[in-house]
Design a protein around this motif. Structure first.
Motif, PDB file in Angstrom:
ATOM      1  N   GLY A 207      -7.026   4.239  -2.953  1.00 61.21           N
ATOM      2  CA  GLY A 207      -6.083   3.715  -3.926  1.00 61.21           C
ATOM      3  C   GLY A 207      -6.730   2.612  -4.726  1.00 61.21           C
ATOM      4  O   GLY A 207      -7.530   1.832  -4.186  1.00 61.21           O
ATOM      5  N   LEU A 213      -3.617   7.179  -6.672  1.00 59.65           N
ATOM      6  CA  LEU A 213      -3.864   7.538  -5.280  1.00 59.65           C
ATOM      7  C   LEU A 213      -4.649   8.838  -5.299  1.00 59.65           C
ATOM      8  O   LEU A 213      -4.234   9.806  -5.942  1.00 59.65           O
ATOM      9  N   VAL A 236      -2.517   0.739  -6.271  1.00 57.81           N
ATOM     10  CA  VAL A 236      -2.294   1.210  -4.902  1.00 57.81           C
ATOM     11  C   VAL A 236      -3.187   0.386  -3.981  1.00 57.81           C
ATOM     12  O   VAL A 236      -4.407   0.375  -4.123  1.00 57.81           O
ATOM     13  N   ILE A 239      -2.918   2.169   2.459  1.00 61.34           N
ATOM     14  CA  ILE A 239      -2.824   3.564   2.901  1.00 61.34           C
ATOM     15  C   ILE A 239      -3.033   3.577   4.410  1.00 61.34           C
ATOM     16  O   ILE A 239      -3.946   2.931   4.917  1.00 61.34           O
ATOM     17  N   THR A 251       1.794   5.082   1.981  1.00 61.09           N
ATOM     18  CA  THR A 251       1.060   4.355   0.942  1.00 61.09           C
ATOM     19  C   THR A 251       1.950   3.252   0.368  1.00 61.09           C
ATOM     20  O   THR A 251       3.175   3.369   0.338  1.00 61.09           O
TER      21      THR A 251
END
Length: 450
Positions: A207, A213, A236, A239, A251
């Motif tokens: 991410g 992602l 992001v 994860i 996530t």
């Protein structure tokens, strides 16, 4: 059946430098060992030249603690070691012993992945010794790392890491080497997070600050991702593959949303939960497949129950408990594997913590410093400054619905130990969460008179 949820602070430790990552050793024999990493951006020296001032100094410190959470020993943490290092961005223990010893991986602001071996000192305490290190490349910060060993598999041990250039690096651990197998450009900006699929360790997720992602199949080579998702609307940054349930992936993003995915269909998440803060770290419980711990930056730490979402019911994950006693960015969080008794320990600490299913009021948190250790404990006082003992009855508790669907699990209680840390206030907290069925009054007993 309703459930009670209760969080209790056991100890608070001042890390002096900004704290951003904390990790319990996952190996049973060493589950009492806790590591914490810090990151501090040094202010420029007035005597620096213009050229020097373009390269800020990032320093850090690695702390090691021994934990004894038994009720007779308070506070539970004892610091056993501190090591000055480059700024620490991430820490992860290997889930299996290497050469019969625990191994801790560290991602640093110097662009290195450093591996530390846990040894026993002459005094009988555990200490870390630097075993291996490898540089990811010039002018980059190592931002995250993950081990391929999440389900306890010890063959072909590998590490994946991400860095500030947007690159990922897959490394192989040999008997005396940590070797880069491949490195590739994965994101346009910072690659905040990288993680293995624990069920197929040829699959890597990443991410980045480009709001994407991505998935990568190392067997196919890293020339192009196996999927790219733009479902998150901001960077992001967390994860975690579920080590208990195949295909399940969690996530988190600066967009303040936690998404659960089925890895077989990355076009649409199983569920979306708004948690009110950027989701910097996510950790599945070591043994309970439905429980997820989230560090939510501007909105504290939360324990979520993900059963319905994992079963495809397209429902947000309810929050079972929240820990709100940090006063800065909620960054580091981890579950301990240390066994705890289900009974609440007889200690004076009773933070005015609120969580779903439990409301405590009528008290103020008092900080009790223990100089010069840098740690301090907490207790509860009323408005006149009088100490409120642990044995006092609590305000009336509201019930939370039973999140379990199996009647056989209705009577189970759960007690967990957690460590969390926050950034600008440079604090690490150790706390416990007790989750138990609401006691039901027997029909034969008369109702208490009012």
């Amino acid at each position: 059946m309703g459930w009670q949820s209760r969080t209790r602070t056991l100890q608070v430790f001042d890390t002096e430098l900004s704290a951003d990552t904390v990790e319990w050793c996952p190996l049973p024999q060493w589950s009492h060992v806790l590591a914490c990493g810090t990151y501090q951006l040094q202010k420029g020296d007035d005597k620096q030249t213009a050229e020097d001032s373009t390269a800020p100094s990032r320093i850090g410190r690695l702390y090691l603690f021994d934990c004894n959470p038994q009720p007779s020993f308070i506070p539970p943490l004892t610091e056993t070691q501190r090591i000055d290092t480059p700024a620490v961005l991430d820490l992860k223990w290997c889930h299996v012993p290497i050469s019969e010893r625990p191994l801790l991986g560290m991602a640093t602001a110097s662009g290195e992945i450093q591996l530390y071996k846990l040894m026993e000192s002459q005094q009988g305490t555990c200490v870390l010794e630097c075993e291996l290190s490898t540089e990811l490349g010039p002018d980059r910060l190592a931002l995250s790392l993950d081990w391929s060993t999440g389900r306890g598999e010890s063959s072909d041990v590998r590490v994946v890491c991400s860095d500030s250039s947007g690159s990922l690096t897959a490394l192989s651990l040999g008997e005396a080497s940590l070797t880069a197998v491949c490195q590739w450009k994965a994101h346009d900006f910072e690659a905040w997070i990288s993680a293995f699929s624990y069920w197929d360790t040829q699959i890597v997720y990443s991410g980045g600050d480009d709001c994407k992602l991505k998935g990568w199949d190392l067997r196919m080579g890293p020339s192009s991702p196996s999927f790219t998702s733009k479902r998150h609307t901001m960077g992001v940054c967390s994860i975690h593959s579920n080590p208990h349930r195949e295909h399940i992936l969690a996530t988190g993003s600066y967009d303040e949303n936690l998404l659960l995915w089925d890895g077989r269909n990355m076009k649409q998440p199983l569920s979306e939960t708004a948690v009110g803060g950027g989701v910097w770290r996510l950790k599945w419980h070591p043994s309970q497949e439905h429980l997820l711990l989230a560090a939510c930056m501007h909105n504290d730490f939360h324990i979520l129950h993900c059963q319905k979402a994992m079963e495809g019911q397209d429902a947000p994950c309810p929050v079972l408990a929240s820990y709100i006693l940090h006063n800065s960015l909620a960054y580091g969080a981890d579950w301990s594997r240390l066994p705890l008794s289900n009974s609440t320990p007889p200690s004076p600490q009773e933070p005015p913590q609120t969580s779903v299913g439990l409301t405590e009021s009528g008290g103020h948190l008092r900080i009790q410093y223990e100089s010069p250790t840098g740690s301090f404990d907490t207790s509860l006082e009323d408005d006149s400054g009088r100490y409120i003992p642990d044995q006092c009855s609590l305000p009336e508790k509201s019930s939370i619905p039973d999140p379990f669907t199996s009647p056989a699990r209705d009577s189970q209680s759960l007690s967990c130990l957690m460590a969390t840390c926050s950034f600008y206030d440079h604090m690490m907290h150790v706390w416990r969460w007790d989750w138990s069925p609401e006691e039901q009054q027997k029909p034969s007993e008369p109702a208490p008179s009012s």
